[in-house]
Scaffold this motif. Structure first.
Motif, PDB file in Angstrom:
ATOM      1  N   ILE A 121       2.934   9.025 -21.369  1.00 21.75           N
ATOM      2  CA  ILE A 121       2.722   9.933 -20.252  1.00 21.75           C
ATOM      3  C   ILE A 121       3.400   9.655 -19.028  1.00 21.75           C
ATOM      4  O   ILE A 121       3.066   8.414 -18.257  1.00 21.75           O
ATOM      5  N   ASP A 122       4.192  10.517 -18.566  1.00 20.74           N
ATOM      6  CA  ASP A 122       5.238  10.149 -17.397  1.00 20.74           C
ATOM      7  C   ASP A 122       4.508  11.529 -16.364  1.00 20.74           C
ATOM      8  O   ASP A 122       4.536  12.435 -16.728  1.00 20.74           O
ATOM      9  N   TYR A 123       3.996  10.859 -15.040  1.00 18.08           N
ATOM     10  CA  TYR A 123       3.393  11.936 -14.202  1.00 18.08           C
ATOM     11  C   TYR A 123       3.464  11.521 -12.751  1.00 18.08           C
ATOM     12  O   TYR A 123       3.427  10.371 -12.299  1.00 18.08           O
ATOM     13  N   ASN A 124       3.528  12.453 -12.007  1.00 23.03           N
ATOM     14  CA  ASN A 124       3.278  12.381 -10.501  1.00 23.03           C
ATOM     15  C   ASN A 124       1.696  12.493 -10.227  1.00 23.03           C
ATOM     16  O   ASN A 124       1.287  13.324 -10.715  1.00 23.03           O
ATOM     17  N   ILE A 125       1.132  11.728  -9.188  1.00 20.76           N
ATOM     18  CA  ILE A 125      -0.146  11.893  -8.914  1.00 20.76           C
ATOM     19  C   ILE A 125      -0.199  11.679  -7.412  1.00 20.76           C
ATOM     20  O   ILE A 125       0.502  10.891  -6.695  1.00 20.76           O
ATOM     21  N   SER A 126      -0.965  12.708  -6.690  1.00 24.61           N
ATOM     22  CA  SER A 126      -1.215  12.541  -5.306  1.00 24.61           C
ATOM     23  C   SER A 126      -2.843  12.517  -5.010  1.00 24.61           C
ATOM     24  O   SER A 126      -3.520  13.376  -5.456  1.00 24.61           O
ATOM     25  N   LEU A 127      -3.299  11.432  -4.373  1.00 25.49           N
ATOM     26  CA  LEU A 127      -4.642  11.404  -3.898  1.00 25.49           C
ATOM     27  C   LEU A 127      -4.706  11.651  -2.586  1.00 25.49           C
ATOM     28  O   LEU A 127      -4.198  10.685  -1.629  1.00 25.49           O
ATOM     29  N   LYS A 128      -5.151  12.822  -1.960  1.00 26.55           N
ATOM     30  CA  LYS A 128      -5.033  13.348  -0.705  1.00 26.55           C
ATOM     31  C   LYS A 128      -5.337  12.184   0.348  1.00 26.55           C
ATOM     32  O   LYS A 128      -6.656  11.855   0.035  1.00 26.55           O
ATOM     33  N   GLY A 129      -4.615  11.946   1.130  1.00 27.50           N
ATOM     34  CA  GLY A 129      -4.943  11.007   2.143  1.00 27.50           C
ATOM     35  C   GLY A 129      -4.740   9.651   1.828  1.00 27.50           C
ATOM     36  O   GLY A 129      -4.893   8.625   2.789  1.00 27.50           O
ATOM     37  N   LEU A 130      -4.534   9.274   0.737  1.00 25.67           N
ATOM     38  CA  LEU A 130      -4.379   7.854   0.158  1.00 25.67           C
ATOM     39  C   LEU A 130      -3.350   7.342  -0.650  1.00 25.67           C
ATOM     40  O   LEU A 130      -2.509   6.129   0.265  1.00 25.67           O
ATOM     41  N   ALA A 131      -2.706   7.974  -1.356  1.00 25.40           N
ATOM     42  CA  ALA A 131      -1.546   7.465  -1.951  1.00 25.40           C
ATOM     43  C   ALA A 131      -0.809   8.724  -2.568  1.00 25.40           C
ATOM     44  O   ALA A 131      -1.559   9.623  -3.192  1.00 25.40           O
TER      45      ALA A 131
END
Length: 142
Positions: A121-131
């Motif tokens: 699995i290849d994915y982009n992730i955004s953890l709001k305000g962290l990373a």
């Protein structure tokens, strides 16, 4: 239900292009139920989530990852489907953080009958305000 061994490799590429790779081997179970294939394993101290159980549910071209257990306040779920965005919450040691996942690619070669195969699995992730970053998860059923 088959008892299996798993090799799990997670690669994280941060927004500043720094790559971090974690790899561990663990025991798990593989089974089929109601048109879906399931892969279940216990997290470890090494993964940073001891006491948690991870369950992957494969249905058609979608993968749902659920984490539940002692180490997290709320159950965490992520859905992967190529080209689709998923929003939810990711549990951290400091509480739940809003999360957005965009799946770039999925390659599923699991065979329940043989109890072997792999998932990428290849994915982009955004953890709001962290990373923010790009992740690649490879799970090999041995």
């Amino acid at each position: 239900m088959k008892d299996i061994m798993l090799r799990i490799i997670g690669k994280q590429l941060s927004s500043d292009m720094e790559e971090v790779q974690l790899e561990f081997v663990t025991e798990g179970q593989l089974y089929e139920e109601d048109q879906s294939l399931y892969l279940v394993y216990e997290e470890s101290e090494f993964s940073g989530m001891p006491g948690c159980k991870t369950k992957l549910e494969f249905t058609g071209d979608e993968i749902k990852m659920s984490r539940l257990g002692e180490g997290i306040e709320i159950d965490t779920e992520i859905e992967f489907r190529k080209g689709k965005r998923y929003t939810g919450f990711y549990e951290t040691p400091f509480g739940a953080v809003e999360m957005e996942v965009l799946t770039n690619a999925i390659e599923n070669n699991l065979c329940a009958a043989e109890g072997k195969g792999s998932v990428n699995i290849d994915y982009n992730i955004s953890l709001k305000g962290l990373a923010e970053g790009r992740n690649k998860l490879n799970i090999e059923v041995m």
